[in-house]
Write a protein that holds these residues in place. Sequence first.
Motif, PDB file in Angstrom:
ATOM      1  N   THR A 225      46.050  44.712  27.453  1.00  0.00           N
ATOM      2  CA  THR A 225      45.064  45.319  26.524  1.00  0.00           C
ATOM      3  C   THR A 225      45.347  44.981  25.065  1.00  0.00           C
ATOM      4  N   ARG A 226      46.355  44.156  24.810  1.00  0.00           N
ATOM      5  CA  ARG A 226      46.673  43.798  23.438  1.00  0.00           C
ATOM      6  C   ARG A 226      45.572  42.852  22.903  1.00  0.00           C
ATOM      7  N   PRO A 227      45.105  43.057  21.693  1.00  0.00           N
ATOM      8  CA  PRO A 227      44.040  42.191  21.132  1.00  0.00           C
ATOM      9  C   PRO A 227      44.505  40.726  21.043  1.00  0.00           C
ATOM     10  N   GLY A 228      43.606  39.866  21.323  1.00  0.00           N
ATOM     11  CA  GLY A 228      43.868  38.440  21.194  1.00  0.00           C
ATOM     12  C   GLY A 228      44.380  37.771  22.456  1.00  0.00           C
ATOM     13  N   GLN A 229      44.544  38.528  23.546  1.00  0.00           N
ATOM     14  CA  GLN A 229      45.013  37.929  24.800  1.00  0.00           C
ATOM     15  C   GLN A 229      43.880  37.138  25.449  1.00  0.00           C
ATOM     16  N   ASP A 230      44.238  35.931  25.974  1.00  0.00           N
ATOM     17  CA  ASP A 230      43.199  35.177  26.680  1.00  0.00           C
ATOM     18  C   ASP A 230      43.018  35.755  28.085  1.00  0.00           C
ATOM     19  N   GLU A 231      41.915  35.372  28.713  1.00  0.00           N
ATOM     20  CA  GLU A 231      41.545  35.989  30.000  1.00  0.00           C
ATOM     21  C   GLU A 231      42.542  35.666  31.103  1.00  0.00           C
ATOM     22  N   THR A 232      43.112  34.465  31.103  1.00  0.00           N
ATOM     23  CA  THR A 232      44.067  34.096  32.162  1.00  0.00           C
ATOM     24  C   THR A 232      45.314  34.982  32.117  1.00  0.00           C
ATOM     25  N   GLU A 233      45.849  35.161  30.921  1.00  0.00           N
ATOM     26  CA  GLU A 233      47.052  35.983  30.786  1.00  0.00           C
ATOM     27  C   GLU A 233      46.744  37.447  31.104  1.00  0.00           C
ATOM     28  N   ARG A 234      45.560  37.893  30.683  1.00  0.00           N
ATOM     29  CA  ARG A 234      45.173  39.287  30.981  1.00  0.00           C
ATOM     30  C   ARG A 234      45.073  39.499  32.481  1.00  0.00           C
ATOM     31  N   GLU A 235      44.499  38.533  33.220  1.00  0.00           N
ATOM     32  CA  GLU A 235      44.396  38.655  34.683  1.00  0.00           C
ATOM     33  C   GLU A 235      45.778  38.658  35.335  1.00  0.00           C
ATOM     34  N   GLU A 236      46.674  37.854  34.764  1.00  0.00           N
ATOM     35  CA  GLU A 236      48.035  37.812  35.316  1.00  0.00           C
ATOM     36  C   GLU A 236      48.729  39.164  35.142  1.00  0.00           C
ATOM     37  N   MET A 237      48.542  39.786  33.967  1.00  0.00           N
ATOM     38  CA  MET A 237      49.159  41.098  33.718  1.00  0.00           C
ATOM     39  C   MET A 237      48.571  42.163  34.640  1.00  0.00           C
ATOM     40  N   PHE A 238      47.248  42.113  34.821  1.00  0.00           N
ATOM     41  CA  PHE A 238      46.620  43.075  35.740  1.00  0.00           C
ATOM     42  C   PHE A 238      47.122  42.872  37.173  1.00  0.00           C
ATOM     43  N   SER A 239      47.345  41.619  37.566  1.00  0.00           N
ATOM     44  CA  SER A 239      47.853  41.326  38.901  1.00  0.00           C
ATOM     45  C   SER A 239      49.266  41.886  39.083  1.00  0.00           C
ATOM     46  N   ILE A 240      50.110  41.730  38.038  1.00  0.00           N
ATOM     47  CA  ILE A 240      51.471  42.287  38.108  1.00  0.00           C
ATOM     48  C   ILE A 240      51.416  43.804  38.226  1.00  0.00           C
ATOM     49  N   ALA A 241      50.531  44.434  37.448  1.00  0.00           N
ATOM     50  CA  ALA A 241      50.404  45.894  37.495  1.00  0.00           C
ATOM     51  C   ALA A 241      49.955  46.348  38.878  1.00  0.00           C
ATOM     52  N   ALA A 242      49.032  45.611  39.487  1.00  0.00           N
ATOM     53  CA  ALA A 242      48.539  45.977  40.821  1.00  0.00           C
ATOM     54  C   ALA A 242      49.643  45.861  41.871  1.00  0.00           C
ATOM     55  N   LYS A 243      50.426  44.768  41.780  1.00  0.00           N
ATOM     56  CA  LYS A 243      51.519  44.588  42.744  1.00  0.00           C
ATOM     57  C   LYS A 243      52.572  45.688  42.605  1.00  0.00           C
ATOM     58  N   GLU A 244      52.918  46.033  41.363  1.00  0.00           N
ATOM     59  CA  GLU A 244      53.909  47.089  41.149  1.00  0.00           C
ATOM     60  C   GLU A 244      53.380  48.442  41.596  1.00  0.00           C
ATOM     61  N   ALA A 245      52.074  48.670  41.411  1.00  0.00           N
ATOM     62  CA  ALA A 245      51.475  49.914  41.892  1.00  0.00           C
ATOM     63  C   ALA A 245      51.530  49.993  43.418  1.00  0.00           C
TER      64      ALA A 245
END
Length: 418
Positions: A225-245
Amino acid sequence: MEDHDSFRRQELVFAALNLLLIGALLALQAISRFVRGRPTASVIVVLAGGFLVQAVYLIWLRTRKARISEVTRRFLTYWSLGFNSMLALVLTSLTIRGDTAYYALMLLPILEASFRLSLGVTIAVIALADLISFMGAYGLKFGEYIEAGAMSVIYTVMGVLVWMLVNNLRAREASFVRNLQELDRTRQQLLSEEKLAAIGRLSRAIAHEIRNPVAMISSSLATATRPGQDETEREEMFSIAAKEAERLERLTTDFLVYACPRPVQPSRVNLADTLNYVATVARAHAANEGVTIDVAVDSNLEGEFDATQMYQALLNLVLNAIDACNRGDLVRLDAQKNGSGKIRIDVVDPAGPIPAEIVARIFEPLFTTKQGGNGLGLAIARNIARAHGSDILLRINESRRVCFSMEIPAHSGSQSLR
């Protein structure tokens, strides 16, 4: 306070001995009357009456099943003392100035008073026995008084000595009881402290296991959710969060299964079907690790167990074995009847030996040496085995051979297949 069973046993012994004593005196006096014409018929009648009363009392004691209250026990004790004392007094009075041995009837009252009553009451019974002894010597030669005095000394020594021994034993018994109670309190305190310590260790381990995925989820979401992140990196972070959840959910689910196990619902189950199903489910993971699974079980072998829980326990054992293996290894899942009428299930792998320091903690909840593991698999499997009246044992731990075993009840043949 004497309990019912102890009092009843003691009273039966006293009553039986008293019946034997009165019977012996009756037989001796009957023979004496036949041979010498003495004693009088009244003595025989009194002895016969006493024998009958004592026999009835003994029968009543043997047939009584109801609990004897404390008041009744005390009444029966004083009744026994009074009965023998009165019988001895009457018989001594009838044979005064003649040959008499009825002071012997006071032996059991002295012993009974020494066993059950205070020292004062015991001395009073001894004094009555001494009086009866001297009554029997009344009007006879001086030597008879000497014999009566000797008998009085014997009564006194016997009564006081037995009273002291019995009360010394009771004091020791009371001391033992107090010591046992103190030991039990100490044991309970130690168990409570050990439980608290175990809860503390478990809580710290759970907190540690939960903290890591929560921290990963938090940092991944913050980065995404940090401003300026590109979509690929944002998807990767969401994927990590989902796996950890997902890992966090799996951890909490496993912990709930460990902490609140479901009641066992055993039924007749074909063991070959269960073991083959476990192998089938585990083969995908085994293939990824380059490991082969082999099942050896009689196709007609049946057991009495909860199929769902047993599947979970065996799957945990098999997955642990696979994770311990190297590529190209073989994991064997065997089952056979043993000599005790139970079925032994073995999970065997060549990844041994397990180090001694790990063996000591291998079933400890949340202890793991496996990357990404939560340390609950073996703990859950052991809980399931114990719920079936068995356990999981590390039966073999040697080079190139590790075997975890558990036993389950074999089918008895009395139930229908479900």
